[in-house]
Design a protein around this motif. Structure first.
Motif, PDB file in Angstrom:
ATOM      1  N   LEU B 265      59.489  46.899   1.905  1.00 42.30           N
ATOM      2  CA  LEU B 265      58.334  47.195   2.845  1.00 42.30           C
ATOM      3  C   LEU B 265      57.068  46.307   2.187  1.00 42.30           C
ATOM      4  O   LEU B 265      56.352  46.065   2.944  1.00 42.30           O
ATOM      5  N   PHE B 266      57.054  46.509   0.871  1.00 42.72           N
ATOM      6  CA  PHE B 266      55.613  45.915   0.274  1.00 42.72           C
ATOM      7  C   PHE B 266      55.601  44.445   0.595  1.00 42.72           C
ATOM      8  O   PHE B 266      54.738  43.644   0.963  1.00 42.72           O
ATOM      9  N   LEU B 267      56.718  43.758   0.236  1.00 43.33           N
ATOM     10  CA  LEU B 267      56.849  42.258   0.444  1.00 43.33           C
ATOM     11  C   LEU B 267      56.550  42.059   1.879  1.00 43.33           C
ATOM     12  O   LEU B 267      56.175  41.060   2.119  1.00 43.33           O
ATOM     13  N   LEU B 268      57.308  42.956   3.048  1.00 39.83           N
ATOM     14  CA  LEU B 268      57.034  42.466   4.257  1.00 39.83           C
ATOM     15  C   LEU B 268      55.516  42.769   4.811  1.00 39.83           C
ATOM     16  O   LEU B 268      54.922  41.865   5.234  1.00 39.83           O
ATOM     17  N   GLU B 269      55.022  43.978   4.468  1.00 32.03           N
ATOM     18  CA  GLU B 269      53.612  44.350   4.977  1.00 32.03           C
ATOM     19  C   GLU B 269      52.557  43.724   4.040  1.00 32.03           C
ATOM     20  O   GLU B 269      51.594  43.248   4.902  1.00 32.03           O
ATOM     21  N   ARG B 270      52.559  43.726   3.004  1.00 31.04           N
ATOM     22  CA  ARG B 270      51.319  42.783   2.329  1.00 31.04           C
ATOM     23  C   ARG B 270      51.558  41.605   2.052  1.00 31.04           C
ATOM     24  O   ARG B 270      50.630  40.515   2.157  1.00 31.04           O
ATOM     25  N   MET B 271      52.780  41.090   1.890  1.00 31.14           N
ATOM     26  CA  MET B 271      53.016  39.636   1.381  1.00 31.14           C
ATOM     27  C   MET B 271      53.548  38.753   2.648  1.00 31.14           C
ATOM     28  O   MET B 271      53.746  37.609   2.344  1.00 31.14           O
ATOM     29  N   LYS B 272      53.977  39.555   3.731  1.00 30.89           N
ATOM     30  CA  LYS B 272      54.127  38.863   5.064  1.00 30.89           C
ATOM     31  C   LYS B 272      55.382  38.214   4.860  1.00 30.89           C
ATOM     32  O   LYS B 272      55.865  37.248   5.485  1.00 30.89           O
ATOM     33  N   LEU B 273      56.454  38.728   3.865  1.00 30.05           N
ATOM     34  CA  LEU B 273      58.007  37.931   3.637  1.00 30.05           C
ATOM     35  C   LEU B 273      58.756  38.941   3.889  1.00 30.05           C
ATOM     36  O   LEU B 273      59.010  40.031   3.425  1.00 30.05           O
ATOM     37  N   LEU B 274      60.194  38.464   4.747  1.00 30.62           N
ATOM     38  CA  LEU B 274      61.123  39.305   4.843  1.00 30.62           C
ATOM     39  C   LEU B 274      62.081  38.786   3.885  1.00 30.62           C
ATOM     40  O   LEU B 274      62.645  37.726   3.740  1.00 30.62           O
TER      41      LEU B 274
END
Lengths: 322, 322
Positions: B265-274
């Protein structure tokens, strides 16, 4: 007037603080769109959107002219975060004025960057008057407008400079449009670096103020529209930005809410990129062939990625695999 | 034996078909982890995971030695898609053997690449026997193993080569571990290019077969574990991979299911990576400080991004903002 020299100056100011975002390609996207697309991934920009560039240039350029200890902005969106983050990096105080009903997630994100939030009631208080009152008491404060400002536009134009440095032979450049700051800056940059390039703006069909304005040849104001592309909900193009767009843009392409949603989900599932609906507008226009780009090399700006997990969850719940 | 020369040969075979994936940095992640992290974004690899590299090297290398018209693999995961996609690109037929209860999304994705799917019943049929029977009837077919093969390992090692070309002075390299193919290949590559670099594998605490194997000094088999990191559900490290890991790795770090989820979820929300949970394991170990990396330069492989929207939705629904 916005000139190529303004954008070069912005480039030298912004370079050290902004990310040079990557240019991403996807064979799957190209296969669906029928052209070669080069995505400038501003969702990876600091603060999660291209807005960082304009705020950075504005604050640094004005600081060269006079003493500034504080910055002020009116925004509940990506511009607020861009101004707050720049202030933090430059050691300045930031005051962000937001409507009382701004989403809690946006308020929290802006506070996280160390900004002070001042709320106003958008039904009973005038935003401009709130601004004026605030600035009168702060002689060393700088108001950072979201788009209708040449220094802000020049900063946004640096996105196109970087894209054309990486892919010099683009045939077209497609850009999400709200107040027209990004497209104005990018149009001046791209027309200089690649004469003859076709520049298109993209709006949601339900928020077509720039489309209507170009049709009429002058700025048109519409009722503030509802769209999932919340960053593109402007009532009219800017006073300073619009003449530039009128002169340099080839046209405005319109996309439906469903096309926006499908494109957000395609970028996420297939390309592994989180892009907010506003940020996906240009990609949607190319994917759903709103202009004949067949066989062309097309630059697309993915302008931002600030979609909180709560909203993403709602999107996914309203979406069923077909 | 796996040598640096094997990896160089793989590099020359893989280069033209695989993406050179970007290396991504995040100040926010660094602030939380207390070190400088360089993410090798294999979620952007073709087929959505590093697996493309190994399959590509295996198929191309074997094709240099004998006539191959068809490839066969046993997998319901990223390896299946990697083999199917390579076959498509190289003009070969692909047959993928999957359990009857494989997720529909994975079956569909593999079919999309043009592969034929052969199902077996994992409760009544033997996978090896199914394989043998299939290969006996196909003299020009090649079985592509998921990890326990030197050509596959050599292909996976090209991810570390590229990362160290981009960031030559890494202190450590952290890698998700399943059958140990990725870490084996990357360990040989990194030890050659950067002698003294510390290489860590990462497993879910509940799927700690390699951790236990290193502790015991020999391969240990555990009950096939349940973890949200479905790509890391192996019962034991490989016969050929394990000796390499035993020799070259500094250790295995363990992460909880919650740490995996929070990192996705951090990678997705903060770093915009799935990034899929398996692909986020190394990032989770660094973020939750499972080793003392303070102040160090740490390479982290984000090994894959194949998380379909249905599963992502379930994740988000089981997660509440704290």
């Amino acid at each position: 007037m916005l000139t190529w020299e303004d954008i070069q100056a912005a480039q030298s100011r912004v370079r050290h603080l902004a990310h040079r975002t990557p240019v991403i390609e996807s064979r799957q996207f190209n296969a669906e769109a029928g052209c070669s697309v080069f995505f400038k991934a501003e969702n990876f920009q600091r603060g999660g959107a291209f807005k960082f560039r304009g705020a950075c240039n504005k604050i640094k350029a004005e600081s060269e002219r006079r003493k500034i200890t504080e910055v002020v902005a009116f925004s509940s969106g990506n511009h607020a975060q861009a101004v707050a983050l720049n202030a933090k990096l430059l050691g300045l105080k930031a005051t962000i004025v937001m409507p009382q009903d701004a989403p809690a997630a946006k308020v929290a994100a802006t506070k996280d960057y160390g900004a002070e939030i001042v709320f106003y009631d958008r039904y009973t208080e005038d935003r401009e008057a709130t601004a004026q009152k605030l600035l009168e008491t702060k002689p060393e404060a700088l108001l950072v407008p979201p788009y209708d400002d040449y220094l802000v536009m020049a900063g946004q134009g640096t996105a196109a400079v970087e894209l054309l440095e990486d892919v010099p032979d683009l045939d077209a450049l497609v850009i999400p449009v709200s107040g027209n700051g990004l497209i104005a800056g990018c149009s001046v940059a791209a027309s200089h670096l690649r004469p003859g390039i076709k520049i298109f703006g993209v709006e949601p069909s339900v928020a077509n103020d720039t489309f209507l304005s170009l049709e009429k040849g002058e700025r048109v104001t519409i009722n503030v529209p509802r769209t999932i592309a919340d960053g593109l909900q402007t009532a009219s193009p800017g006073e300073l930005t619009f003449p530039i767009v009128k002169e340099l843009a080839a046209g405005i392409l319109l996309v439906s809410e469903e096309e926006l949603m499908k494109t957000v989900l395609f970028l996420l599932e297939r390309m592994k990129l989180l892009v907010e609906p506003s940020g996906a507008a240009a990609a949607a226009a190319v994917r759903f062939k709103k202009n004949d780009f067949a066989g062309k090399k097309v630059g697309v700006i993915l302008s931002g990625g600030n979609l909180d997990l709560q909203r993403l969850k709602e999107f996914l719940m309203s979406y069923s695999h077909s």
